[in-house]
Design a protein around this motif. Structure first.
Motif, PDB file in Angstrom:
ATOM      1  N   ASP A   1      15.779  18.577  27.869  1.00 41.00           N
ATOM      2  CA  ASP A   1      14.443  19.110  28.132  1.00 41.00           C
ATOM      3  C   ASP A   1      13.492  17.927  28.283  1.00 41.00           C
ATOM      4  OD1 ASP A   1      11.943  20.310  28.110  1.00 41.00           O
ATOM      5  OD2 ASP A   1      12.477  21.790  26.583  1.00 41.00           O
ATOM      6  N   ILE A   2      13.369  17.422  29.503  1.00 40.29           N
ATOM      7  CA  ILE A   2      12.626  16.194  29.741  1.00 40.29           C
ATOM      8  C   ILE A   2      11.149  16.320  29.373  1.00 40.29           C
ATOM      9  CG2 ILE A   2      12.063  14.409  31.428  1.00 40.29           C
ATOM     10  CD1 ILE A   2      15.067  14.658  30.612  1.00 40.29           C
ATOM     11  N   PRO A   3      10.447  17.395  29.737  1.00 40.07           N
ATOM     12  CA  PRO A   3       9.044  17.521  29.305  1.00 40.07           C
ATOM     13  C   PRO A   3       8.895  17.508  27.780  1.00 40.07           C
ATOM     14  CG  PRO A   3       9.483  19.022  31.106  1.00 40.07           C
ATOM     15  CD  PRO A   3      10.814  18.476  30.685  1.00 40.07           C
ATOM     16  N   PHE A   4       9.804  18.164  27.071  1.00 39.00           N
ATOM     17  CA  PHE A   4       9.770  18.159  25.609  1.00 39.00           C
ATOM     18  C   PHE A   4       9.947  16.747  25.067  1.00 39.00           C
ATOM     19  CE2 PHE A   4      12.325  18.107  21.709  1.00 39.00           C
ATOM     20  CZ  PHE A   4      11.492  18.804  20.834  1.00 39.00           C
ATOM     21  N   LEU A   5      10.931  16.020  25.594  1.00 42.71           N
ATOM     22  CA  LEU A   5      11.177  14.654  25.136  1.00 42.71           C
ATOM     23  C   LEU A   5      10.003  13.739  25.471  1.00 42.71           C
ATOM     24  CD1 LEU A   5      14.944  14.256  26.139  1.00 42.71           C
ATOM     25  CD2 LEU A   5      13.992  14.947  23.937  1.00 42.71           C
ATOM     26  N   ALA A   6       9.386  13.959  26.628  1.00 41.08           N
ATOM     27  CA  ALA A   6       8.220  13.150  27.000  1.00 41.08           C
ATOM     28  C   ALA A   6       7.059  13.394  26.041  1.00 41.08           C
ATOM     29  CB  ALA A   6       7.800  13.467  28.442  1.00 41.08           C
ATOM     30  N   ARG A   7       6.869  14.644  25.626  1.00 38.64           N
ATOM     31  CA  ARG A   7       5.806  14.937  24.663  1.00 38.64           C
ATOM     32  C   ARG A   7       6.057  14.224  23.340  1.00 38.64           C
ATOM     33  NH1 ARG A   7       6.350  20.118  26.979  1.00 38.64           N
ATOM     34  NH2 ARG A   7       7.568  20.886  25.214  1.00 38.64           N
ATOM     35  N   ARG A   8       7.307  14.154  22.924  1.00 35.52           N
ATOM     36  CA  ARG A   8       7.635  13.443  21.708  1.00 35.52           C
ATOM     37  C   ARG A   8       7.322  11.945  21.855  1.00 35.52           C
ATOM     38  NH1 ARG A   8      10.932  16.520  18.147  1.00 35.52           N
ATOM     39  NH2 ARG A   8       9.621  18.372  17.889  1.00 35.52           N
ATOM     40  N   LEU A   9       7.667  11.401  22.991  1.00 37.42           N
ATOM     41  CA  LEU A   9       7.398   9.986  23.245  1.00 37.42           C
ATOM     42  C   LEU A   9       5.896   9.711  23.259  1.00 37.42           C
ATOM     43  CD1 LEU A   9       8.399   7.172  23.889  1.00 37.42           C
ATOM     44  CD2 LEU A   9       8.710   7.875  26.273  1.00 37.42           C
ATOM     45  N   ILE A  10       5.136  10.613  23.832  1.00 40.92           N
ATOM     46  CA  ILE A  10       3.680  10.465  23.855  1.00 40.92           C
ATOM     47  C   ILE A  10       3.112  10.525  22.438  1.00 40.92           C
ATOM     48  CG2 ILE A  10       1.526  11.585  24.568  1.00 40.92           C
ATOM     49  CD1 ILE A  10       3.083  12.413  27.160  1.00 40.92           C
ATOM     50  N   ALA A  11       3.659  11.417  21.599  1.00 42.18           N
ATOM     51  CA  ALA A  11       3.195  11.517  20.209  1.00 42.18           C
ATOM     52  C   ALA A  11       3.453  10.213  19.461  1.00 42.18           C
ATOM     53  CB  ALA A  11       3.898  12.681  19.506  1.00 42.18           C
ATOM     54  N   VAL A  12       4.612   9.612  19.682  1.00 45.65           N
ATOM     55  CA  VAL A  12       4.929   8.340  19.029  1.00 45.65           C
ATOM     56  C   VAL A  12       4.032   7.226  19.569  1.00 45.65           C
ATOM     57  CG1 VAL A  12       6.738   6.597  18.727  1.00 45.65           C
ATOM     58  CG2 VAL A  12       7.283   9.024  18.472  1.00 45.65           C
ATOM     59  N   THR A  13       3.745   7.269  20.860  1.00 45.68           N
ATOM     60  CA  THR A  13       2.848   6.283  21.452  1.00 45.68           C
ATOM     61  C   THR A  13       1.462   6.361  20.816  1.00 45.68           C
ATOM     62  OG1 THR A  13       4.041   6.419  23.560  1.00 45.68           O
ATOM     63  CG2 THR A  13       1.819   5.500  23.620  1.00 45.68           C
ATOM     64  N   ARG A  14       0.956   7.559  20.641  1.00 45.68           N
ATOM     65  CA  ARG A  14      -0.359   7.726  20.013  1.00 45.68           C
ATOM     66  C   ARG A  14      -0.337   7.233  18.568  1.00 45.68           C
ATOM     67  NH1 ARG A  14      -1.412  13.730  22.603  1.00 45.68           N
ATOM     68  NH2 ARG A  14      -2.330  13.014  24.585  1.00 45.68           N
ATOM     69  N   TRP A  15       0.765   7.493  17.883  1.00 46.00           N
ATOM     70  CA  TRP A  15       0.895   6.991  16.511  1.00 46.00           C
ATOM     71  C   TRP A  15       0.814   5.464  16.500  1.00 46.00           C
ATOM     72  CZ3 TRP A  15       4.400   3.634  14.357  1.00 46.00           C
ATOM     73  CH2 TRP A  15       4.379   3.517  12.955  1.00 46.00           C
TER      74      TRP A  15
END
Length: 230
Positions: free
Chosen positions: A89-103
């Motif tokens: 689920d690429i959009p789901f994984l991208a959202r996770r990556l974005i969350a880590v980036t913001r962190w």
């Protein structure tokens, strides 16, 4: 201290929350780091992937900070082991990556560093989609044996300089990378590693990946921040 890291550099375990999930991470920051590379691993893998950890050590030797993290929480990992649903689920994984980036951007010790993504397998597609969605945050992307084609139409919107690394013996994935390369409109390079298969298990091939990635990130992470498109 990590027992396998050069110069006894401290690798600190961190926890990032994304929604209800808690994502484990491994953060290492050399003195005077020239940037931070966030890793997005491939399907069915984790932050303990020996291949990504080997590449991360090579990047740290080049003066780059690294953050390896789990794309899935423990409960999600257990569920996905049976269904395989989330790992593709690429959009789901991208959202996770974005969350880590913001962190990472919220941490005082990391906030001033240029950020890059290193993605492998399906993680490469997630990295490219995240880079397309947030061009102001991501200054460079490197894919190792990745599936950038799974980023779909987002490829044309990626602004970060992108390097695709593929093994010469990984024939099917090489063809997919060549097609994705044509779709990218950013500064880009496609490098074929001679004698390497999909997992880069052949002697010297993973070291070549680390060297190429370090060169690319070092060149681009200190570049001026990109302005978001209107």
């Amino acid at each position: 201290m990590s027992q396998d890291d050069p110069k006894d550099l401290e690798v600190r375990e961190v926890m990032v929350r994304s929604g209800r999930a808690e994502l484990g991470g491994s953060l290492a920051l050399p003195p005077g780091a020239r940037g931070l590379v966030i890793f997005a691993h491939g399907s069915g893998s984790s932050r303990f992937s020996p291949r990504n950890r080997a590449v991360a050590r090579g990047l740290r030797e080049a003066g780059l900070g690294t953050l390896l993290f789990d794309l899935l929480g423990a409960d999600e990992e257990a569920m996905d082991a049976g269904t395989g649903e989330l790992r593709f689920d690429i959009p789901f994984l991208a959202r996770r990556l974005i969350a880590v980036t913001r962190w990472a951007q919220a941490q005082p010790e990391l906030s001033g560093l240029g950020l890059g993504y290193f993605g492998s397998s399906t993680g490469a597609a997630a990295a490219l989609l995240a880079a397309a969605l947030h061009p102001e945050s991501v200054r460079s992307v490197v894919s190792r044996g990745g599936r950038p084609d799974l980023a779909g139409p987002a490829l044309a919107r990626v602004r970060a300089p992108t390097l695709l690394l593929v093994g010469s013996l990984d024939v099917d994935v090489l063809e997919l990378n060549q097609d994705a390369f044509d779709e990218l409109s950013s500064a880009k390079s496609l490098i074929v590693i001679p004698g390497a298969t999909h997992l880069f298990e052949e002697p010297g091939t993973l070291e070549e990946v680390a060297r190429r990635a370090a060169d690319w990130f070092t060149r681009h992470l200190e570049a001026p921040r990109l302005e978001a498109r209107e």
